[in-house]
Scaffold this active site. Structure first.
Site, PDB file in Angstrom:
ATOM      1  N   ASP A   3       4.721   0.985 -13.776  1.00  0.00           N
ATOM      2  CA  ASP A   3       5.544   2.070 -14.325  1.00  0.00           C
ATOM      3  C   ASP A   3       5.451   3.261 -13.368  1.00  0.00           C
ATOM      4  OD1 ASP A   3       3.134   3.274 -14.862  1.00  0.00           O
ATOM      5  OD2 ASP A   3       3.287   3.151 -17.041  1.00  0.00           O
ATOM      6  N   HIS A  51      -4.464  -5.284  -9.352  1.00  0.00           N
ATOM      7  CA  HIS A  51      -5.442  -4.257  -9.000  1.00  0.00           C
ATOM      8  C   HIS A  51      -6.843  -4.847  -9.160  1.00  0.00           C
ATOM      9  CE1 HIS A  51      -6.903  -0.230  -8.328  1.00  0.00           C
ATOM     10  NE2 HIS A  51      -7.763  -0.427  -9.310  1.00  0.00           N
ATOM     11  N   MET A  95       0.799  -1.223   0.000  1.00  0.00           N
ATOM     12  CA  MET A  95       0.000   0.000   0.000  1.00  0.00           C
ATOM     13  C   MET A  95       0.836   1.280   0.000  1.00  0.00           C
ATOM     14  SD  MET A  95      -2.890  -1.326  -0.306  1.00  0.00           S
ATOM     15  CE  MET A  95      -4.030   0.034  -0.044  1.00  0.00           C
TER      16      MET A  95
HETATM   17  C1  GRF Z   1      -6.128  -7.009  -3.324  1.00  0.00           C
HETATM   18  O1  GRF Z   1      -7.479  -6.715  -3.569  1.00  0.00           O
HETATM   19  C2  GRF Z   1      -5.261  -6.423  -4.403  1.00  0.00           C
HETATM   20  O2  GRF Z   1      -5.879  -6.402  -5.655  1.00  0.00           O
HETATM   21  C3  GRF Z   1      -5.036  -5.017  -3.921  1.00  0.00           C
HETATM   22  O3  GRF Z   1      -4.905  -5.141  -2.517  1.00  0.00           O
HETATM   23  C4  GRF Z   1      -5.598  -6.303  -2.079  1.00  0.00           C
HETATM   24  C5  GRF Z   1      -4.608  -7.137  -1.336  1.00  0.00           C
HETATM   25  O4  GRF Z   1      -5.192  -8.279  -0.750  1.00  0.00           O
HETATM   26  N1  GRF Z   1      -3.886  -4.437  -4.579  1.00  0.00           N
HETATM   27  P1  GRF Z   1      -4.266  -9.399  -0.124  1.00  0.00           P
HETATM   28  O5  GRF Z   1      -3.390  -8.709   0.927  1.00  0.00           O
HETATM   29  O6  GRF Z   1      -3.461 -10.009  -1.215  1.00  0.00           O
HETATM   30  O7  GRF Z   1      -5.207 -10.384   0.515  1.00  0.00           O
END
Ligand code: GRF
Length: 204
Positions: free
Chosen positions: A141, A109, A90
Site C-alpha cells: 500500500d 520482507h 530497492m
Molecule cells: C530479501 O531478503 C527480501 O526479503 C528483501 O530483499 C531481499 C532480496 O533478496 N526484500 P533476493 O534478491 O530475492 O535474493
C-alpha cells in the site's frame, strides 16, 4: 493464465524460487511475463535472461521518480501484468504507482511485520534480541512495509546464530513463502477484513 511481473534490484534469489515453482507447475495458471530491474548490473536480471524470460532494465539512476515509474508502469501494462511481485526491489513506490495496480502488488520482507520494517531487517531483529523471526509477504500500500499480510513464516533465533546465519535461514523461508502467497492471491478465494486476509471456506 495470469501474468506475473517481477521487479528486482539485486541478487534475485526470490525471483528464482518463484520461477522454479512456476516452471514446476506449483503455482497453477501463472507465467512470468516480464522481469524488470532498475539496475543494469543486477545478477537477477542476468538469470532472467539466461532462463529465456523477458528481462528489461529500466534504469532509475539519474531519473525523477515520476519519470521512472511511468516507464515501469508502461512496461508492466504492455505485458498485461495481473500481479506485480517486488522481489528485492530497492525503490519506494509512489502512491500513484500503487494505485495503478490496486491490491495487485506484493512485497516480501525479511521480518515478522510489523516488527523491523525498513532496511536490514534481519540485523535489526538480531540486535534487538528477538527469539523468533521470519518473513512476511504482504500487499503493497502507500506506506512502507505496511499492507495487509498474506503469508508469514516464522523460525526460532538460535543461540548459535549470528546475523548472517539468521538471514540465511530467513531467506530459506522467503523462498517458500512468496510462492505460497502468490498462489493464495491468484486463487482469489479470500477477502480483506480490516487488515486481515481471511480465506473463504469452500464447500467440499
Ligand atoms: C530479501 O531478503 C527480501 O526479503 C528483501 O530483499 C531481499 C532480496 O533478496 N526484500 P533476493 O534478491 O530475492 O535474493
Amino acid at each position: 493464465m495470469k501474468n506475473l511481473g517481477i521487479l528486482l534490484s539485486g541478487r534475485g534469489s526470490n525471483f528464482v524460487a518463484i520461477a522454479d515453482n512456476v516452471a514446476a507447475g506449483r503455482i497453477p495458471n501463472a507465467r512470468i511475463a516480464v522481469v524488470i530491474s532498475n539496475k543494469a548490473d543486477a545478477p537477477g536480471i542476468e538469470i532472467a535472461r539466461s532462463r529465456g524470460l523477458t528481462a528489461l532494465v529500466i534504469r532509475s539512476k539519474g531519473k525523477q521518480r515520476e519519470e521512472h515509474e511511468r516507464e515501469m508502469v508502461a512496461a508492466l501494462q504492455k505485458h498485461n501484468i495481473d500481479l506485480v511481485c517486488l522481489a528485492g526491489y530497492m525503490r519506494l513506490l509512489s502512491p500513484w504507482f500503487v494505485q495503478q495496480f490496486p491490491q495487485r502488488i506484493l512485497n516480501i520482507h525479511p521480518s515478522l511485520l510489523p516488527a523491523f520494517p525498513g532496511l536490514e531487517a534481519q540485523q535489526q531483529a538480531f540486535a534487538y534480541g528477538v527469539k523468533v523471526s521470519g518473513c512476511t509477504v504482504h500487499f503493497v500500500d502507500e506506506e512502507l512495509d505496511h499492507g495487509a499480510i498474506i503469508v508469514q513464516r516464522a523460525i526460532p533465533v538460535l543461540d548459535r546464530d549470528d546475523e548472517h546465519s539468521l538471514a540465511i535461514r530467513i531467506l530459506e523461508q522467503e523462498h517458500l513463502a512468496y510462492s505460497e502467497a502468490i498462489k493464495i492471491v491468484l486463487e482469489a478465494n479470500f477477502e480483506i477484513v480490516g487488515r486481515r486476509l481471511v480465506r473463504k471456506i469452500t464447500a467440499p
